[in-house]
Write a protein that holds these residues in place. Structure first.
Motif, PDB file in Angstrom:
ATOM      1  N   ALA A 268       0.858  -1.184   0.000  1.00 19.42           N
ATOM      2  CA  ALA A 268       0.000   0.000   0.000  1.00 19.42           C
ATOM      3  C   ALA A 268       0.893   1.233   0.000  1.00 19.42           C
ATOM      4  CB  ALA A 268      -0.914  -0.004   1.221  1.00 19.42           C
ATOM      5  N   GLY A 269       0.768   2.071  -1.010  1.00 20.51           N
ATOM      6  CA  GLY A 269       1.680   3.189  -1.178  1.00 20.51           C
ATOM      7  C   GLY A 269       1.593   4.237  -0.089  1.00 20.51           C
ATOM      8  N   GLY A 270       0.372   4.569   0.348  1.00 22.36           N
ATOM      9  CA  GLY A 270       0.188   5.643   1.321  1.00 22.36           C
ATOM     10  C   GLY A 270       0.944   5.429   2.627  1.00 22.36           C
ATOM     11  N   PRO A 271       0.744   4.284   3.285  1.00 25.88           N
ATOM     12  CA  PRO A 271       1.486   4.046   4.524  1.00 25.88           C
ATOM     13  C   PRO A 271       2.991   4.093   4.326  1.00 25.88           C
ATOM     14  CG  PRO A 271      -0.320   2.491   4.325  1.00 25.88           C
ATOM     15  CD  PRO A 271      -0.246   3.229   3.020  1.00 25.88           C
ATOM     16  N   ALA A 272       3.464   3.645   3.165  1.00 29.71           N
ATOM     17  CA  ALA A 272       4.895   3.677   2.891  1.00 29.71           C
ATOM     18  C   ALA A 272       5.402   5.113   2.789  1.00 29.71           C
ATOM     19  CB  ALA A 272       5.201   2.921   1.607  1.00 29.71           C
ATOM     20  N   VAL A 273       4.593   6.001   2.186  1.00 25.47           N
ATOM     21  CA  VAL A 273       4.978   7.407   2.105  1.00 25.47           C
ATOM     22  C   VAL A 273       5.070   8.009   3.502  1.00 25.47           C
ATOM     23  CG1 VAL A 273       4.271   9.689   1.305  1.00 25.47           C
ATOM     24  CG2 VAL A 273       3.981   7.700  -0.193  1.00 25.47           C
ATOM     25  N   MET A 274       4.069   7.725   4.355  1.00 26.67           N
ATOM     26  CA  MET A 274       4.095   8.262   5.717  1.00 26.67           C
ATOM     27  C   MET A 274       5.283   7.717   6.501  1.00 26.67           C
ATOM     28  SD  MET A 274       0.090   8.454   6.882  1.00 26.67           S
ATOM     29  CE  MET A 274      -0.340   6.747   6.454  1.00 26.67           C
ATOM     30  N   LEU A 275       5.578   6.429   6.315  1.00 32.10           N
ATOM     31  CA  LEU A 275       6.711   5.833   7.012  1.00 32.10           C
ATOM     32  C   LEU A 275       8.019   6.429   6.516  1.00 32.10           C
ATOM     33  CD1 LEU A 275       7.841   3.825   9.028  1.00 32.10           C
ATOM     34  CD2 LEU A 275       7.650   2.035   7.287  1.00 32.10           C
ATOM     35  N   THR A 276       8.115   6.685   5.232  1.00 31.28           N
ATOM     36  CA  THR A 276       9.320   7.319   4.676  1.00 31.28           C
ATOM     37  C   THR A 276       9.551   8.672   5.342  1.00 31.28           C
ATOM     38  OG1 THR A 276       9.031   6.207   2.543  1.00 31.28           O
ATOM     39  CG2 THR A 276      10.407   8.184   2.577  1.00 31.28           C
ATOM     40  N   ASP A 277       8.503   9.462   5.470  1.00 28.78           N
ATOM     41  CA  ASP A 277       8.629  10.766   6.133  1.00 28.78           C
ATOM     42  C   ASP A 277       9.091  10.598   7.575  1.00 28.78           C
ATOM     43  OD1 ASP A 277       7.882  12.247   3.931  1.00 28.78           O
ATOM     44  OD2 ASP A 277       5.773  12.349   4.490  1.00 28.78           O
ATOM     45  N   ALA A 278       8.468   9.654   8.292  1.00 26.90           N
ATOM     46  CA  ALA A 278       8.795   9.461   9.704  1.00 26.90           C
ATOM     47  C   ALA A 278      10.248   9.014   9.878  1.00 26.90           C
ATOM     48  CB  ALA A 278       7.852   8.432  10.324  1.00 26.90           C
ATOM     49  N   LEU A 279      10.697   8.094   9.027  1.00 27.67           N
ATOM     50  CA  LEU A 279      12.073   7.614   9.125  1.00 27.67           C
ATOM     51  C   LEU A 279      13.067   8.716   8.800  1.00 27.67           C
ATOM     52  CD1 LEU A 279      11.667   4.114   7.414  1.00 27.67           C
ATOM     53  CD2 LEU A 279      12.008   4.556   9.851  1.00 27.67           C
ATOM     54  N   THR A 280      12.765   9.497   7.786  1.00 30.10           N
ATOM     55  CA  THR A 280      13.668  10.578   7.388  1.00 30.10           C
ATOM     56  C   THR A 280      13.777  11.619   8.501  1.00 30.10           C
ATOM     57  OG1 THR A 280      13.090  10.221   5.059  1.00 30.10           O
ATOM     58  CG2 THR A 280      14.133  12.320   5.634  1.00 30.10           C
ATOM     59  N   LYS A 281      12.650  11.966   9.108  1.00 30.96           N
ATOM     60  CA  LYS A 281      12.672  12.922  10.218  1.00 30.96           C
ATOM     61  C   LYS A 281      13.428  12.355  11.416  1.00 30.96           C
ATOM     62  CE  LYS A 281       8.357  15.197   8.890  1.00 30.96           C
ATOM     63  NZ  LYS A 281       6.923  15.396   9.215  1.00 30.96           N
ATOM     64  N   GLY A 282      13.469  11.034  11.516  1.00 28.98           N
ATOM     65  CA  GLY A 282      14.198  10.379  12.595  1.00 28.98           C
ATOM     66  C   GLY A 282      15.647  10.082  12.249  1.00 28.98           C
ATOM     67  N   ASN A 283      16.164  10.749  11.193  1.00 27.19           N
ATOM     68  CA  ASN A 283      17.573  10.637  10.792  1.00 27.19           C
ATOM     69  C   ASN A 283      17.952   9.261  10.259  1.00 27.19           C
ATOM     70  OD1 ASN A 283      18.289  13.341  11.456  1.00 27.19           O
ATOM     71  ND2 ASN A 283      18.379  12.769  13.615  1.00 27.19           N
ATOM     72  N   LEU A 284      16.972   8.542   9.714  1.00 32.40           N
ATOM     73  CA  LEU A 284      17.268   7.329   8.957  1.00 32.40           C
ATOM     74  C   LEU A 284      17.129   7.645   7.467  1.00 32.40           C
ATOM     75  CD1 LEU A 284      15.403   4.615  11.074  1.00 32.40           C
ATOM     76  CD2 LEU A 284      17.876   4.971  10.918  1.00 32.40           C
ATOM     77  N   ASN A 285      17.733   6.835   6.639  1.00 32.75           N
ATOM     78  CA  ASN A 285      17.711   7.054   5.195  1.00 32.75           C
ATOM     79  C   ASN A 285      16.814   6.032   4.506  1.00 32.75           C
ATOM     80  OD1 ASN A 285      19.762   9.026   5.561  1.00 32.75           O
ATOM     81  ND2 ASN A 285      21.329   7.419   5.483  1.00 32.75           N
ATOM     82  N   VAL A 286      16.091   6.465   3.503  1.00 32.03           N
ATOM     83  CA  VAL A 286      15.331   5.566   2.639  1.00 32.03           C
ATOM     84  C   VAL A 286      15.893   5.779   1.233  1.00 32.03           C
ATOM     85  CG1 VAL A 286      13.044   4.837   1.865  1.00 32.03           C
ATOM     86  CG2 VAL A 286      13.323   5.826   4.146  1.00 32.03           C
ATOM     87  N   PRO A 287      17.041   5.155   0.919  1.00 28.89           N
ATOM     88  CA  PRO A 287      17.738   5.448  -0.339  1.00 28.89           C
ATOM     89  C   PRO A 287      17.010   4.900  -1.550  1.00 28.89           C
ATOM     90  CG  PRO A 287      18.798   3.618   0.768  1.00 28.89           C
ATOM     91  CD  PRO A 287      17.739   4.124   1.712  1.00 28.89           C
ATOM     92  N   ASN A 288      17.147   5.593  -2.658  1.00 26.77           N
ATOM     93  CA  ASN A 288      16.609   5.109  -3.919  1.00 26.77           C
ATOM     94  C   ASN A 288      17.454   3.931  -4.402  1.00 26.77           C
ATOM     95  OD1 ASN A 288      14.932   5.086  -6.185  1.00 26.77           O
ATOM     96  ND2 ASN A 288      16.412   6.294  -7.363  1.00 26.77           N
ATOM     97  N   LEU A 289      16.797   2.831  -4.785  1.00 29.44           N
ATOM     98  CA  LEU A 289      17.508   1.649  -5.275  1.00 29.44           C
ATOM     99  C   LEU A 289      17.595   1.725  -6.791  1.00 29.44           C
ATOM    100  CD1 LEU A 289      15.795  -1.008  -2.979  1.00 29.44           C
ATOM    101  CD2 LEU A 289      18.081  -0.036  -2.722  1.00 29.44           C
ATOM    102  N   GLU A 290      18.828   1.742  -7.306  1.00 28.57           N
ATOM    103  CA  GLU A 290      19.043   1.919  -8.740  1.00 28.57           C
ATOM    104  C   GLU A 290      19.987   0.841  -9.273  1.00 28.57           C
ATOM    105  OE1 GLU A 290      18.855   6.586  -9.603  1.00 28.57           O
ATOM    106  OE2 GLU A 290      20.472   6.045  -8.216  1.00 28.57           O
ATOM    107  N   GLY A 291      20.046   0.722 -10.590  1.00 25.34           N
ATOM    108  CA  GLY A 291      20.986  -0.182 -11.233  1.00 25.34           C
ATOM    109  C   GLY A 291      20.353  -1.516 -11.613  1.00 25.34           C
ATOM    110  N   PRO A 292      21.120  -2.347 -12.316  1.00 27.07           N
ATOM    111  CA  PRO A 292      20.591  -3.632 -12.809  1.00 27.07           C
ATOM    112  C   PRO A 292      20.052  -4.532 -11.712  1.00 27.07           C
ATOM    113  CG  PRO A 292      22.695  -3.112 -13.845  1.00 27.07           C
ATOM    114  CD  PRO A 292      22.511  -2.113 -12.765  1.00 27.07           C
TER     115      PRO A 292
END
Length: 381
Positions: A268-292
């Motif tokens: 579910a996209g919505g909860p993931a967006v909220m969790l991303t915000d919460a983690l980022t504000k808590g000084n954790l990283n949600v890095p973009n996964l790129e490459g093959p």
């Protein structure tokens, strides 16, 4: 046991007065407040009692006359060198002793949580929340009016008698008054240096809350800014609700994370967006996964799935898709240090199959449960 009207209560022999009881070490008292000072006096001076737990209410938290009764009890126990828990509490519980007259009585284990509470009723309220999260307890202490022994005194006892092998390293606190800030700071800091983690609620942070706390356990008001500074200096995580306190305790049970990069796996996209915000504000990283390698899971999931992080297996995603995403985060994505899984029940899959996947993955990773959504947190071994 003492009961003025009965000679036997639930199969246990009962005396009619405290004068009839043999010498004993501990007394649990639950009688009207006005009768407590006389009973304590007899038990302390004639029966050798060195520990008192007074469940009764109606003392300094209610009236000035009640405060006088409370002071008489304190004078007596201090004169004979006894210890006093309460009054106005539900007592204490640990792995060997469950001397309370209420429920729930949680499961006790050496690796459970030590819980110290100013309030007996609030302790039960918090225990109920903990039980829904699977938390176990090592001990529960309720100190009520803290006439002799308060939260900071129990922390002192835990610190001075700390056994790094046998004792719990997780402490949670519900505090209505801090009578000795220096003692709290010293022993909380000491326990944290010994490897413990401590979380606390300090109630009565507003003027109305201070008034409510005073009428509840006779708590003395503390400046909220001073409390905030004290808890921060000690290293205590401050919480503001029972759900937050028990959730933090659950997080404390996890293995230490080696890095700060987090993957979110969701349907579910919505909860993931909220969790991303919460983690980022808590000084954790949600890095973009790129490459093959990052693109590989795309072919193993349903069309429409996203793999950039959050990894969204979409609402029709199966438990097998969830397992695929977890496997990639655990074994292929070297930059990921921990992962969080959000998986509720959209009614499209069998949830027990999902639980089976998570159960198998838990063999090599650490897991915890949070309320609301089915949210699982993993850290790499």
């Amino acid at each position: 046991m003492v009961n003025a009207k009965e000679t036997e209560v639930q199969g246990v022999k009962s005396c009619h007065s405290v004068e009839e009881v043999p010498d004993t070490e501990l007394a649990i008292i639950s009688i009207p407040a006005h009768a407590c000072p006389g009973v304590v006096d007899v038990l302390a001076r004639e029966k050798g009692v060195k520990a008192f737990i007074i469940v009764s209410a109606g003392f300094g938290e209610e009236t000035e006359a009640g405060a006088v009764l409370e002071n008489r009890i304190l004078d007596t126990v201090n004169e004979v060198g006894a210890s006093l828990i309460g009054p106005n509490c539900i007592g204490i519980m640990n792995m060997c002793y469950h001397g309370v007259f209420t429920q729930p009585v949680p499961e006790f284990h050496s690796d459970g949580v030590d819980f110290i509470s100013s309030s007996g009723g609030t302790a039960l309220f918090i225990i109920e929340s903990a039980l829904t999260k699977g938390l176990r307890f090592s001990s529960v202490w309720t100190v009520g009016n803290s006439k002799q022994i308060g939260v900071e005194d129990v922390l002192e006892y835990m610190d001075k008698n700390f056994d790094p092998v046998l004792d719990s390293k997780i402490k949670i606190l519900y505090i209505e008054t801090i009578k000795n800030p220096d003692k709290l700071l010293y022993h909380a800091s000491s326990l944290i240096r010994k490897g413990c983690k401590i979380a606390a609620i300090k109630a009565g942070s507003t003027e109305s809350g201070k008034r409510a706390a005073s009428s509840h356990t006779g708590a003395i008001a503390n400046s909220d800014s001073a409390v905030e500074a004290l808890l921060r200096k000690a290293g205590i995580v401050r919480c503001f609700s029972r759900e937050e306190l028990t959730t933090v305790a659950g997080i404390f049970t996890l293995k230490e994370v080696k890095g700060r990069n987090c993957a979110i796996i969701t349907h579910a996209g919505g909860p993931a967006v909220m969790l991303t915000d919460a983690l980022t504000k808590g000084n954790l990283n949600v890095p973009n996964l790129e490459g093959p390698v990052a693109r590989e899971p795309k072919s193993k999931l349903y069309p429409g799935a996203a793999v950039g992080n959050p990894i969204d297996i979409i609402g029709t995603g199966t438990p097998e898709h969830l397992a695929t995403a977890i496997d990639y985060c655990e074994n292929r994505f070297d930059e990921i240090d921990l992962m969080m899984v959000i998986f509720g029940s959209p009614g499209l899959v069998k949830l027990y199959d999902t639980y089976e996947v998570l159960h198998k993955k838990n063999g090599s990773m650490q897991e915890t449960y949070f309320p609301g959504l089915t949210l699982h947190c993993y850290s790499r071994s």
